[in-house]
Write a protein that holds these residues in place. Structure first.
Motif, PDB file in Angstrom:
ATOM      1  N   LEU A  35       0.825  -1.206   0.000  1.00  0.00           N
ATOM      2  CA  LEU A  35       0.000   0.000   0.000  1.00  0.00           C
ATOM      3  C   LEU A  35       0.859   1.256   0.000  1.00  0.00           C
ATOM      4  N   HIS A  83       0.147   4.925   1.709  1.00  0.00           N
ATOM      5  CA  HIS A  83      -0.778   5.541   2.666  1.00  0.00           C
ATOM      6  C   HIS A  83      -0.448   7.030   2.784  1.00  0.00           C
ATOM      7  N   LEU A 125      -4.155   4.618  -0.414  1.00  0.00           N
ATOM      8  CA  LEU A 125      -5.119   4.978   0.614  1.00  0.00           C
ATOM      9  C   LEU A 125      -4.981   6.454   0.971  1.00  0.00           C
ATOM     10  N   ALA A 144      -6.387   8.992   3.754  1.00  0.00           N
ATOM     11  CA  ALA A 144      -7.094   8.930   5.037  1.00  0.00           C
ATOM     12  C   ALA A 144      -7.658  10.285   5.465  1.00  0.00           C
ATOM     13  N   VAL A 179      -6.936  -4.165   6.635  1.00  0.00           N
ATOM     14  CA  VAL A 179      -6.500  -2.798   6.921  1.00  0.00           C
ATOM     15  C   VAL A 179      -7.710  -1.947   7.288  1.00  0.00           C
ATOM     16  N   LEU A 220      -9.137   1.970   7.603  1.00  0.00           N
ATOM     17  CA  LEU A 220      -8.892   3.312   7.059  1.00  0.00           C
ATOM     18  C   LEU A 220      -9.831   4.290   7.748  1.00  0.00           C
ATOM     19  N   TYR A 244      -3.327  -3.502  10.151  1.00  0.00           N
ATOM     20  CA  TYR A 244      -2.768  -2.154   9.990  1.00  0.00           C
ATOM     21  C   TYR A 244      -3.899  -1.131  10.029  1.00  0.00           C
ATOM     22  N   ALA A 261      -4.618   2.644   8.833  1.00  0.00           N
ATOM     23  CA  ALA A 261      -4.197   3.784   8.017  1.00  0.00           C
ATOM     24  C   ALA A 261      -4.983   4.999   8.509  1.00  0.00           C
TER      25      ALA A 261
END
Length: 418
Positions: A7, A9, A54, A56, A164, A166, A198, A200
């Motif tokens: 990814l 991020h 991603l 956020a 993941v 987010l 994880y 994010a």
């Protein structure tokens, strides 16, 4: 066995930041720098052969987004999705979703997942062959003032692949969190309750890991926007393993960097060219080798201590002239001088010979300085500066305060007077 999920991020892009109080040319350069950083993030996702990019939260700085900005963003991110790299965006407090959310133009596009509501939902991430490689659970702000915890609403792990979360939220206790509004606040315990690999995160602009289990990171904002956001800015490259956590690496992407250069020990600096030489030396040391991709610098020169240029630099016109000269010599996009910490040099012996309270206080502090009292050096400078600039009544009050302060510190020192 599932493979590693790769990814990029990023968070807090803040497109269309107005950059008020800057010249028109500088505002235009800073606004384009934000776009350049985002374009670099997209190219990084391609170069790293990532599964997803991603974002956020707070892609926009406000809900008042121009049509040109919206169209440019859609084109940029849709192009990445067409290349087989998924794009996921969670709305934040600056760009909430709901009925009027400006990110809605991305909704429904193949390869783009928009999380713009307060209830989490899960998206399956697939490779170019259609195989499931991971799960993304995301949530968004549907109002600009989300006061409840969004993390507490996250569901359990949807499958055995890397998972993941987010979210745009304030993790209580995170470094720098005191400088941000308390929107979607959550605790470390709530993050730990998520059965994922994880987090994010977005919202706090200071890059940091906030949890090890599961791994949770703020990437910081993509491009610094003021002197409260100094240092390298960019994205995180993340490799997520199911049940094995995540490996995180920082990639600097911001083309404009904000930095402060602090100069002290200026008692021998009596001319502007000498100050410029000191500033150039300090700036060269600050830049070092850690300036990948930086094209322009926004600099603040912070001056502290006794300096013969103190009176000149307190004159706004003279200070502005020197700022322009130093900006050219150091190659900065813009440079400002903070001279609030400067003190004028004085003849302490002559002042101490005065037959008044100032003289008595300086003689007392002189004795303390010779006894290596650390308070005395500061007090001497402050007293002398007030003698030069303030009216007698103000000077008297200032001296009394400093003498009392000195006596209190002495009294509280171990072994001091009681």
């Amino acid at each position: 066995m599932s493979r590693v999920l790769r990814l990029v991020h990023v968070a807090d892009v803040h497109l269309d930041t107005p950059f008020r109080a800057r010249s028109e040319a500088v505002r235009a350069r800073l606004a384009e720098a934000v776009w350049t950083a985002l374009e670099r993030a997209v190219e990084l996702a391609r170069a790293e052969d990532c599964d997803a990019l991603l974002l956020a939260g707070d892609v926009f700085d406000s809900e008042r987004v121009t049509a040109a900005t919206e169209a440019r963003l859609v084109s940029l991110l849709a192009g990445l999705a067409e290349d087989g790299i998924a794009v996921a965006l969670a709305t934040g407090n600056h760009d909430p979703g709901g009925e009027d959310g400006r990110l809605g133009a991305l909704a429904g596009r193949d390869g783009v997942a928009l999380f713009d509501r307060g209830e989490p939902r899960t998206v399956v991430l697939r490779d170019r062959g259609g195989r499931v490689v991971g799960h993304l659970v995301g949530v968004g702000h549907d109002s600009p003032h989300e006061s409840a915890s969004l993390a507490a609403r996250f569901p359990g792990r949807p499958g055995p692949e890397p998972t993941v979360g987010l979210m745009h939220a304030l993790v209580v206790g995170a470094r720098g969190s005191e400088r941000h509004d308390r929107y979607a606040p959550c605790t470390l315990r709530e993050l730990a309750a998520f059965d994922g690999d994880y987090w994010a995160l977005g919202h706090v602009h200071t890059r940091q890991a906030v949890s090890d289990d599961p791994v949770a990171w703020y990437p910081g904002n993509l491009q610094g926007r003021h002197f409260g956001e100094t240092g390298a800015r960019g994205a995180l490259i993340v490799e997520v393993t199911a049940g094995g956590g995540a490996e995180v690496a920082f990639a600097p992407l911001a083309p404009v960097r904000w930095e402060e250069v602090v100069l002290s020990d200026l008692a021998a600096v009596a001319r502007a060219p000498e100050l410029a030489a000191r500033a150039a030396e300090a700036f060269a040391a600050l830049r070092g080798d850690d300036a990948d991709g930086v094209e322009d610098w926004m600099l603040r020169l912070v001056l502290r201590g006794v300096c013969p240029l103190e009176e000149e630099l307190r004159d706004e016109g003279a200070r502005r002239d020197l700022e322009r000269v130093l900006a050219r010599e150091l190659g900065a996009l813009e440079l400002e001088i903070d001279a609030s910490g400067l003190l004028a040099p004085h003849d302490y012996d002559a002042l101490a010979a005065r037959d008044d309270l100032l003289g008595a206080a300086l003689r007392d502090l002189g004795d303390r300085r010779r006894a290596e009292d650390p308070l005395a050096e500061l007090a001497l400078d402050r007293l002398a500066s007030r003698a030069a600039r303030e009216d007698p009544r103000g000077l008297l009050e200032g001296v009394e305060a400093l003498v009392v302060e000195a006596l209190v510190v002495e009294a509280l020192r171990p072994g001091g007077a009681r």
